[in-house]
Design a protein around this motif. Structure first.
Motif, PDB file in Angstrom:
ATOM      1  N   ASP A 177       0.892  -1.057  -0.014  1.00 32.82           N
ATOM      2  CA  ASP A 177      -0.122   0.157   0.044  1.00 32.82           C
ATOM      3  C   ASP A 177       0.799   1.349  -0.165  1.00 32.82           C
ATOM      4  OD1 ASP A 177      -0.910  -0.546   3.464  1.00 32.82           O
ATOM      5  OD2 ASP A 177       0.837   0.035   2.517  1.00 32.82           O
ATOM      6  N   LYS A 178       2.230   1.003   0.044  1.00 33.85           N
ATOM      7  CA  LYS A 178       3.121   2.257   0.134  1.00 33.85           C
ATOM      8  C   LYS A 178       4.312   1.645  -0.548  1.00 33.85           C
ATOM      9  CE  LYS A 178       5.231   5.352   3.490  1.00 33.85           C
ATOM     10  NZ  LYS A 178       5.456   5.668   4.756  1.00 33.85           N
ATOM     11  N   ASN A 179       5.020   2.787  -1.331  1.00 32.84           N
ATOM     12  CA  ASN A 179       6.241   2.566  -1.850  1.00 32.84           C
ATOM     13  C   ASN A 179       7.112   4.083  -2.041  1.00 32.84           C
ATOM     14  OD1 ASN A 179       8.493   1.091  -2.714  1.00 32.84           O
ATOM     15  ND2 ASN A 179       8.028   1.388  -4.953  1.00 32.84           N
ATOM     16  N   GLU A 180       8.412   3.978  -1.443  1.00 34.74           N
ATOM     17  CA  GLU A 180       8.973   5.224  -1.066  1.00 34.74           C
ATOM     18  C   GLU A 180      10.228   5.202  -1.762  1.00 34.74           C
ATOM     19  OE1 GLU A 180       9.104   6.242   2.785  1.00 34.74           O
ATOM     20  OE2 GLU A 180      10.173   8.051   2.737  1.00 34.74           O
ATOM     21  N   ASP A 181      10.618   6.319  -2.481  1.00 36.92           N
ATOM     22  CA  ASP A 181      11.983   6.436  -3.104  1.00 36.92           C
ATOM     23  C   ASP A 181      12.467   8.021  -2.994  1.00 36.92           C
ATOM     24  OD1 ASP A 181      13.237   5.753  -6.274  1.00 36.92           O
ATOM     25  OD2 ASP A 181      14.115   6.397  -4.394  1.00 36.92           O
ATOM     26  N   GLY A 182      13.327   8.106  -1.732  1.00 36.53           N
ATOM     27  CA  GLY A 182      13.556   9.602  -1.842  1.00 36.53           C
ATOM     28  C   GLY A 182      12.404  10.447  -1.512  1.00 36.53           C
ATOM     29  N   ARG A 183      12.200  11.493  -2.243  1.00 32.58           N
ATOM     30  CA  ARG A 183      11.245  12.503  -2.033  1.00 32.58           C
ATOM     31  C   ARG A 183       9.937  11.698  -2.668  1.00 32.58           C
ATOM     32  NH1 ARG A 183      11.521  16.689  -4.642  1.00 32.58           N
ATOM     33  NH2 ARG A 183      12.775  16.117  -6.386  1.00 32.58           N
ATOM     34  N   PHE A 184       9.902  10.945  -3.037  1.00 31.23           N
ATOM     35  CA  PHE A 184       8.678  10.471  -3.936  1.00 31.23           C
ATOM     36  C   PHE A 184       8.347   9.170  -3.055  1.00 31.23           C
ATOM     37  CE2 PHE A 184       9.075  13.182  -7.426  1.00 31.23           C
ATOM     38  CZ  PHE A 184      10.640  13.342  -7.533  1.00 31.23           C
ATOM     39  N   THR A 185       6.700   9.095  -2.857  1.00 31.79           N
ATOM     40  CA  THR A 185       6.048   8.227  -2.268  1.00 31.79           C
ATOM     41  C   THR A 185       4.902   8.129  -2.834  1.00 31.79           C
ATOM     42  OG1 THR A 185       6.981   8.739   0.049  1.00 31.79           O
ATOM     43  CG2 THR A 185       5.077   7.238   0.037  1.00 31.79           C
ATOM     44  N   VAL A 186       4.423   6.691  -3.139  1.00 35.71           N
ATOM     45  CA  VAL A 186       3.280   6.283  -3.711  1.00 35.71           C
ATOM     46  C   VAL A 186       2.472   5.436  -2.958  1.00 35.71           C
ATOM     47  CG1 VAL A 186       4.233   4.412  -5.004  1.00 35.71           C
ATOM     48  CG2 VAL A 186       2.038   5.131  -5.980  1.00 35.71           C
ATOM     49  N   PHE A 187       1.228   5.913  -2.663  1.00 38.60           N
ATOM     50  CA  PHE A 187       0.075   5.253  -1.948  1.00 38.60           C
ATOM     51  C   PHE A 187      -1.018   4.650  -2.825  1.00 38.60           C
ATOM     52  CE2 PHE A 187       1.659   6.935   2.061  1.00 38.60           C
ATOM     53  CZ  PHE A 187       2.350   8.168   1.790  1.00 38.60           C
ATOM     54  N   LEU A 188      -1.168   3.510  -2.172  1.00 34.58           N
ATOM     55  CA  LEU A 188      -2.340   2.751  -3.089  1.00 34.58           C
ATOM     56  C   LEU A 188      -3.344   2.196  -1.997  1.00 34.58           C
ATOM     57  CD1 LEU A 188      -3.292   1.133  -5.766  1.00 34.58           C
ATOM     58  CD2 LEU A 188      -1.927  -0.690  -4.926  1.00 34.58           C
ATOM     59  N   ASN A 189      -4.511   2.717  -2.514  1.00 35.15           N
ATOM     60  CA  ASN A 189      -6.020   2.379  -1.581  1.00 35.15           C
ATOM     61  C   ASN A 189      -6.691   1.399  -2.624  1.00 35.15           C
ATOM     62  OD1 ASN A 189      -8.313   2.196  -0.591  1.00 35.15           O
ATOM     63  ND2 ASN A 189      -8.145   4.191   0.362  1.00 35.15           N
ATOM     64  N   LYS A 190      -6.490   0.076  -2.469  1.00 37.54           N
ATOM     65  CA  LYS A 190      -7.108  -0.806  -3.237  1.00 37.54           C
ATOM     66  C   LYS A 190      -8.862  -0.789  -3.235  1.00 37.54           C
ATOM     67  CE  LYS A 190      -4.588  -4.202  -2.057  1.00 37.54           C
ATOM     68  NZ  LYS A 190      -3.434  -3.708  -1.481  1.00 37.54           N
ATOM     69  N   SER A 191      -9.326  -0.683  -2.072  1.00 39.39           N
ATOM     70  CA  SER A 191     -10.633  -0.538  -1.857  1.00 39.39           C
ATOM     71  C   SER A 191     -11.293   0.560  -2.509  1.00 39.39           C
ATOM     72  CB  SER A 191     -11.069  -0.671  -0.413  1.00 39.39           C
ATOM     73  OG  SER A 191     -10.415   0.512   0.312  1.00 39.39           O
ATOM     74  N   ALA A 192     -10.645   1.781  -2.638  1.00 44.74           N
ATOM     75  CA  ALA A 192     -11.005   2.920  -3.073  1.00 44.74           C
ATOM     76  C   ALA A 192     -10.558   2.875  -4.690  1.00 44.74           C
ATOM     77  CB  ALA A 192     -10.550   4.023  -2.496  1.00 44.74           C
ATOM     78  N   LYS A 193     -10.001   2.135  -5.010  1.00 46.70           N
ATOM     79  CA  LYS A 193      -9.131   2.182  -6.366  1.00 46.70           C
ATOM     80  C   LYS A 193      -8.537   3.391  -6.789  1.00 46.70           C
ATOM     81  CE  LYS A 193     -12.350  -1.366  -8.625  1.00 46.70           C
ATOM     82  NZ  LYS A 193     -13.601  -1.112  -7.709  1.00 46.70           N
ATOM     83  N   HIS A 194      -7.500   3.672  -5.878  1.00 45.64           N
ATOM     84  CA  HIS A 194      -7.015   5.051  -5.940  1.00 45.64           C
ATOM     85  C   HIS A 194      -5.822   5.011  -5.400  1.00 45.64           C
ATOM     86  CE1 HIS A 194      -6.894   9.495  -5.127  1.00 45.64           C
ATOM     87  NE2 HIS A 194      -6.138   9.274  -4.304  1.00 45.64           N
ATOM     88  N   LEU A 195      -4.846   5.946  -6.195  1.00 47.34           N
ATOM     89  CA  LEU A 195      -3.295   5.765  -5.911  1.00 47.34           C
ATOM     90  C   LEU A 195      -3.038   7.211  -5.787  1.00 47.34           C
ATOM     91  CD1 LEU A 195      -0.856   4.768  -8.579  1.00 47.34           C
ATOM     92  CD2 LEU A 195      -3.105   4.566  -9.113  1.00 47.34           C
TER      93      LEU A 195
END
Lengths: 115, 111
Positions: free
Chosen positions: A55-73
């Motif tokens: 549900d989360k991946n981080e690389d330096g200043r950049f972070t991606v969040f994934l909410n599968k139930s909401a189909k939203h990132l």
């Protein structure tokens, strides 16, 4: 029928603050998501990705969040810098792509970071 | 570093002409892709290829064809160019399991 949607065409943020770019998808079979950054007169460059098992991946200043139930990132950039000003595309793929690597892209969001 | 090279940065052609866009990658990638980018529509897949001489239609193949005679080269062909094919064309390649790498694009204008 856009399967990957970026509903904000543009975003303006002050340097040093957080930028949050959003992406929604409709196909629950998508299991891999990517963000690309594109400067004018250049091709998109890969930024960060996330698998649906996370549900989360981080690389330096950049972070991606994934909410599968909401189909939203979302992509968070902290702190934002003027060099981050670009068009950001989210993209998705799923089992239907097989091993072809076929991606479905959103419309893009233009980020402007003001000094 | 992966290098994907598109033969032209800018191209101007006339309606009805047959247009060739060339793309070469230097990393022995199996998969190659052609997209067009239009404002408000993002990147839309025209065709892709998963091996030499193998090709599949993407989401908007009408009016286009492709050729992949050698692994490193993937050509996009506009059979009879029309003004609605004025766009930015982007080529990409990919190693299995890795993200796609893009060329810098060809801005094509059809007059």
């Amino acid at each position: 029928d856009q399967q990957v949607k970026q509903n904000s065409p543009s975003l303006s943020v002050q340097e040093g603050r957080i930028s949050i770019l959003n992406c929604d998808y409709t196909n629950s079979m998508f299991d891999y998501f990517l963000w690309y950054k594109k400067y004018p007169a250049e091709g998109p460059t890969f930024l960060i990705s996330i698998s649906s098992i996370k549900d989360k991946n981080e690389d330096g200043r950049f972070t991606v969040f994934l909410n599968k139930s909401a189909k939203h990132l979302s992509l968070h950039i902290v702190p934002s810098q003027p060099g981050d000003s670009a068009v950001y595309f989210c993209a998705a793929s799923g089992p239907a792509s097989g091993n072809t690597g076929k991606l479905i892209f959103g419309q893009g969001t233009t980020l402007q970071v003001k000094p | 570093d992966v290098k994907v090279t598109q033969s032209s940065r800018y191209l101007v052609k006339r309606t009805g002409e047959k247009v060739f866009l060339e793309c070469v990658q230097d990393m022995d990638h199996e998969n190659m892709f052609w997209y067009r980018q239009d404002p408000g529509l993002g990147l839309r897949l025209i065709y892709f290829s998963y091996d030499v001489k193998m090709k599949e239609k993407g989401d908007i193949p009408e009016g286009y064809s492709v050729s992949r005679e050698k692994k490193e080269r993937f050509s996009l062909i506009l059979e009879s160019a029309s003004t609605n094919q004025t766009s930015m064309y982007l080529c990409a390649s990919r190693e299995y399991g890795q993200p796609q790498h893009f060329g810098d694009g060809t801005r094509l204008s059809i007059l």
